[in-house]
Design a protein around this motif. Structure first.
Motif, PDB file in Angstrom:
ATOM      1  N   VAL A  72       0.865  -1.178   0.000  1.00  0.00           N
ATOM      2  CA  VAL A  72       0.000   0.000   0.000  1.00  0.00           C
ATOM      3  C   VAL A  72       0.899   1.225   0.000  1.00  0.00           C
ATOM      4  CG1 VAL A  72      -1.764   1.305   1.245  1.00  0.00           C
ATOM      5  CG2 VAL A  72      -1.817  -1.202   1.278  1.00  0.00           C
ATOM      6  N   TYR A  99      -3.574  -1.482  -8.440  1.00  0.00           N
ATOM      7  CA  TYR A  99      -4.859  -0.794  -8.398  1.00  0.00           C
ATOM      8  C   TYR A  99      -4.637   0.580  -7.783  1.00  0.00           C
ATOM      9  CZ  TYR A  99      -6.225  -5.610  -9.024  1.00  0.00           C
ATOM     10  OH  TYR A  99      -6.309  -6.879  -9.510  1.00  0.00           O
ATOM     11  N   SER A 101      -6.779   4.076  -5.995  1.00  0.00           N
ATOM     12  CA  SER A 101      -8.044   4.457  -5.360  1.00  0.00           C
ATOM     13  C   SER A 101      -8.730   5.555  -6.140  1.00  0.00           C
ATOM     14  CB  SER A 101      -7.787   4.922  -3.922  1.00  0.00           C
ATOM     15  OG  SER A 101      -7.028   6.117  -3.927  1.00  0.00           O
ATOM     16  N   GLN A 102     -10.028   5.443  -6.183  1.00  0.00           N
ATOM     17  CA  GLN A 102     -10.905   6.464  -6.728  1.00  0.00           C
ATOM     18  C   GLN A 102     -12.090   6.567  -5.792  1.00  0.00           C
ATOM     19  OE1 GLN A 102     -10.389   8.181 -10.385  1.00  0.00           O
ATOM     20  NE2 GLN A 102      -8.895   8.074  -8.756  1.00  0.00           N
ATOM     21  N   SER A 103     -12.887   7.609  -5.925  1.00  0.00           N
ATOM     22  CA  SER A 103     -14.010   7.808  -5.006  1.00  0.00           C
ATOM     23  C   SER A 103     -15.005   6.656  -5.064  1.00  0.00           C
ATOM     24  CB  SER A 103     -14.711   9.125  -5.315  1.00  0.00           C
ATOM     25  OG  SER A 103     -15.190   9.118  -6.645  1.00  0.00           O
ATOM     26  N   GLY A 105     -14.150   3.419  -5.742  1.00  0.00           N
ATOM     27  CA  GLY A 105     -13.510   2.131  -5.461  1.00  0.00           C
ATOM     28  C   GLY A 105     -12.128   2.046  -6.073  1.00  0.00           C
ATOM     29  N   LEU A 106     -11.711   0.836  -6.384  1.00  0.00           N
ATOM     30  CA  LEU A 106     -10.394   0.604  -6.962  1.00  0.00           C
ATOM     31  C   LEU A 106     -10.480   0.525  -8.481  1.00  0.00           C
ATOM     32  CD1 LEU A 106      -8.979  -2.137  -4.564  1.00  0.00           C
ATOM     33  CD2 LEU A 106      -8.396   0.298  -4.615  1.00  0.00           C
ATOM     34  N   GLU A 107      -9.471   1.089  -9.133  1.00  0.00           N
ATOM     35  CA  GLU A 107      -9.335   1.009 -10.590  1.00  0.00           C
ATOM     36  C   GLU A 107      -8.073   0.213 -10.898  1.00  0.00           C
ATOM     37  OE1 GLU A 107     -10.863   2.263 -13.349  1.00  0.00           O
ATOM     38  OE2 GLU A 107     -12.346   3.612 -12.484  1.00  0.00           O
ATOM     39  N   HIS A 117      -4.726  11.498 -12.802  1.00  0.00           N
ATOM     40  CA  HIS A 117      -4.865  10.913 -11.466  1.00  0.00           C
ATOM     41  C   HIS A 117      -3.791  11.340 -10.461  1.00  0.00           C
ATOM     42  CE1 HIS A 117      -7.032   7.890 -14.076  1.00  0.00           C
ATOM     43  NE2 HIS A 117      -7.963   8.322 -13.252  1.00  0.00           N
ATOM     44  N   ALA A 127      -5.525  10.104  -7.369  1.00  0.00           N
ATOM     45  CA  ALA A 127      -5.299   8.772  -6.792  1.00  0.00           C
ATOM     46  C   ALA A 127      -4.513   8.934  -5.497  1.00  0.00           C
ATOM     47  CB  ALA A 127      -4.537   7.894  -7.768  1.00  0.00           C
ATOM     48  N   TYR A 129      -4.196   6.611  -3.080  1.00  0.00           N
ATOM     49  CA  TYR A 129      -3.538   5.377  -2.643  1.00  0.00           C
ATOM     50  C   TYR A 129      -3.384   4.405  -3.800  1.00  0.00           C
ATOM     51  CZ  TYR A 129      -4.427   7.096   1.993  1.00  0.00           C
ATOM     52  OH  TYR A 129      -4.451   7.891   3.109  1.00  0.00           O
ATOM     53  N   LEU A 131      -2.577   0.220  -4.440  1.00  0.00           N
ATOM     54  CA  LEU A 131      -2.573  -1.096  -3.827  1.00  0.00           C
ATOM     55  C   LEU A 131      -1.993  -2.080  -4.820  1.00  0.00           C
ATOM     56  CD1 LEU A 131      -3.535  -3.162  -1.630  1.00  0.00           C
ATOM     57  CD2 LEU A 131      -5.707  -3.260  -2.889  1.00  0.00           C
TER      58      LEU A 131
END
Length: 144
Positions: A72, A99, A101-103, A105-107, A117, A127, A129, A131
């Motif tokens: 992370v 992946y 983070s987006q509002s 969920g994960l992309e 991003h 973005a 975070y 993962l």
């Protein structure tokens, strides 16, 4: 706290997590520092995107491929797109799927656009975070 963790403050207790910012990579790689003394799992690597983090992860290929920790990383507008691309390639070469983070969920990292991003921390598409999971960990789960 495990005996190894008490001697190496960049390992967080018995959970087997490693705080990358606290590791001194100027003397040895993470592989050199950790693998000879580690018998148990490493569940998590965490840190902030930076040139230093990239350097540490470059020196952790054996750890990444044998222990398969989740990774992370907090986003940073200070990291250039070339560094981000290199980081993604290093982790992909070690068998990780990425992946961000987006509002909603994960992309999947294949949809990541640094100009969109990572440009503005105040923008809703920023973005915050990243993962990284060993390949196929998200099998059956749906990234946005």
């Amino acid at each position: 706290m495990s005996q190894l963790a008490s001697r190496t403050p960049w390992i967080a207790g018995q959970a087997g997590s490693i705080r990358l910012e606290q590791f001194d990579s100027s003397k040895q790689t993470l592989d050199q520092a950790l693998l000879p003394r580690l018998s148990g799992p490493v569940h998590l690597l965490c840190g902030t995107l930076s040139e230093r983090t990239l350097s540490i992860l470059r020196g952790a290929s054996r750890l990444l491929s044998t222990k398969s920790p989740r990774i992370v990383l907090a986003g940073s507008a200070q990291v250039g797109s070339e560094q981000l691309e290199e980081l993604f390639c290093v982790l992909n070469d070690c068998g990780y799927d990425g992946y961000f983070s987006q509002s909603h969920g994960l992309e999947d990292m294949r949809r990541f656009d640094p100009d969109r991003h990572q440009a503005d921390p105040d923008h809703p598409d920023y973005a915050a975070y990243f993962l990284y999971l060993p390949a196929a960990t998200m099998h059956g789960c749906r990234a946005a």
